[in-house]
Write a protein that holds these residues in place. Structure first.
Motif, PDB file in Angstrom:
ATOM      1  N   GLU A  27      35.616  49.266  41.768  1.00  0.00           N
ATOM      2  CA  GLU A  27      34.706  49.206  40.624  1.00  0.00           C
ATOM      3  C   GLU A  27      34.683  47.807  40.032  1.00  0.00           C
ATOM      4  OE1 GLU A  27      35.327  53.851  39.303  1.00  0.00           O
ATOM      5  OE2 GLU A  27      35.943  52.294  37.899  1.00  0.00           O
ATOM      6  N   GLU A  29      34.196  45.702  36.593  1.00  0.00           N
ATOM      7  CA  GLU A  29      34.191  45.669  35.134  1.00  0.00           C
ATOM      8  C   GLU A  29      33.779  44.248  34.755  1.00  0.00           C
ATOM      9  OE1 GLU A  29      37.040  47.394  31.731  1.00  0.00           O
ATOM     10  OE2 GLU A  29      38.036  46.175  33.236  1.00  0.00           O
ATOM     11  N   ARG A  45      27.796  44.492  45.077  1.00  0.00           N
ATOM     12  CA  ARG A  45      28.031  45.772  45.760  1.00  0.00           C
ATOM     13  C   ARG A  45      28.633  45.553  47.145  1.00  0.00           C
ATOM     14  NH1 ARG A  45      23.619  46.682  42.563  1.00  0.00           N
ATOM     15  NH2 ARG A  45      22.057  46.040  44.098  1.00  0.00           N
ATOM     16  N   LEU A  48      32.338  44.488  46.706  1.00  0.00           N
ATOM     17  CA  LEU A  48      33.150  45.625  46.270  1.00  0.00           C
ATOM     18  C   LEU A  48      33.424  46.552  47.456  1.00  0.00           C
ATOM     19  CD1 LEU A  48      31.520  46.502  42.840  1.00  0.00           C
ATOM     20  CD2 LEU A  48      33.837  45.628  43.202  1.00  0.00           C
ATOM     21  N   ARG A  73      32.344  59.585  44.812  1.00  0.00           N
ATOM     22  CA  ARG A  73      32.644  59.486  43.382  1.00  0.00           C
ATOM     23  C   ARG A  73      32.519  60.861  42.748  1.00  0.00           C
ATOM     24  NH1 ARG A  73      32.364  55.318  39.930  1.00  0.00           N
ATOM     25  NH2 ARG A  73      32.097  53.931  41.662  1.00  0.00           N
ATOM     26  N   GLY A  81      32.976  55.170  35.156  1.00  0.00           N
ATOM     27  CA  GLY A  81      33.852  54.775  36.239  1.00  0.00           C
ATOM     28  C   GLY A  81      35.165  55.526  36.231  1.00  0.00           C
ATOM     29  N   ARG A  83      37.947  54.207  36.540  1.00  0.00           N
ATOM     30  CA  ARG A  83      38.946  53.425  35.806  1.00  0.00           C
ATOM     31  C   ARG A  83      39.109  53.904  34.367  1.00  0.00           C
ATOM     32  NH1 ARG A  83      34.317  50.596  36.140  1.00  0.00           N
ATOM     33  NH2 ARG A  83      33.466  49.683  34.222  1.00  0.00           N
ATOM     34  N   GLU A  89      41.316  60.175  39.349  1.00  0.00           N
ATOM     35  CA  GLU A  89      41.238  59.965  40.796  1.00  0.00           C
ATOM     36  C   GLU A  89      42.359  60.693  41.532  1.00  0.00           C
ATOM     37  OE1 GLU A  89      43.454  56.150  39.447  1.00  0.00           O
ATOM     38  OE2 GLU A  89      41.981  57.538  38.613  1.00  0.00           O
ATOM     39  N   LEU A 103      42.805  53.231  43.569  1.00  0.00           N
ATOM     40  CA  LEU A 103      41.639  52.743  42.840  1.00  0.00           C
ATOM     41  C   LEU A 103      41.795  51.249  42.616  1.00  0.00           C
ATOM     42  CD1 LEU A 103      38.998  53.336  41.274  1.00  0.00           C
ATOM     43  CD2 LEU A 103      40.423  53.593  39.236  1.00  0.00           C
ATOM     44  N   VAL A 105      39.987  47.783  40.771  1.00  0.00           N
ATOM     45  CA  VAL A 105      39.035  47.338  39.756  1.00  0.00           C
ATOM     46  C   VAL A 105      39.013  45.817  39.736  1.00  0.00           C
ATOM     47  CG1 VAL A 105      38.421  47.350  37.303  1.00  0.00           C
ATOM     48  CG2 VAL A 105      39.478  49.382  38.343  1.00  0.00           C
TER      49      VAL A 105
END
Length: 158
Positions: A27, A29, A45, A48, A73, A81, A83, A89, A103, A105
């Protein structure tokens, strides 16, 4: 004596059995000044996605983990998200048959600096098994997969 030797071999095999892990999409942030003006683009994208792929490959190549492919997701966590869902998760990974959840971030500081956080939770208890953070801060979005590699090598898989 043979029974004892067989038990030791079985115990050793149990200890080396790979753990199942679900690697969730990384993700972004965005804390940069442009966050409200410039939305994530195809490059963000892409990097990531590459970051999550690097994590999957390194976990798999370590021989200590089996990757579980789950849903991309959870709908309940989507607006803010994973997070920000309080460790959900872990629950999602458990529902997908994994014993661990990873996970990642990326926090964009500005267009050329970032930090990265990776956590692995025990899917049963929701407690952290491994956590890694880096503030290497060098490079734009193209450097995110390199940050994953550094974190996996120096913090997560040590």
């Amino acid at each position: 004596m043979t029974l004892l030797a067989g038990t030791c071999v079985f115990a050793q095999a149990q200890q080396t059995k790979p753990m199942s892990i679900e690697v969730f999409p990384f993700e972004l942030e965005d804390k940069s000044a442009g966050a409200g003006i410039i939305p994530p683009d195809e490059h963000d994208r892409r990097y990531l996605s590459e970051s999550a792929q690097v994590a999957r490959e390194m976990l798999s190549q370590s021989g200590r983990f089996t990757i579980i492919d789950g849903a991309a997701r959870d709908e309940a966590a989507a607006p803010h998200g994973l997070r920000n869902c309080g460790g959900c998760e872990g629950r999602i990974a458990r529902e997908h048959g994994a014993s661990l959840a990873l996970l990642g971030v990326v926090t964009r500081v500005n267009r050329t600096e970032h930090t990265m956080f990776i956590r692995i939770l025990d899917a049963e208890t929701g407690k952290p098994v491994s956590v890694g953070f880096t503030d290497l801060r060098m490079g734009a979005n193209y450097a995110w997969p390199r940050s994953v590699k550094w974190l996996m090598t120096n913090r997560i898989l040590r």
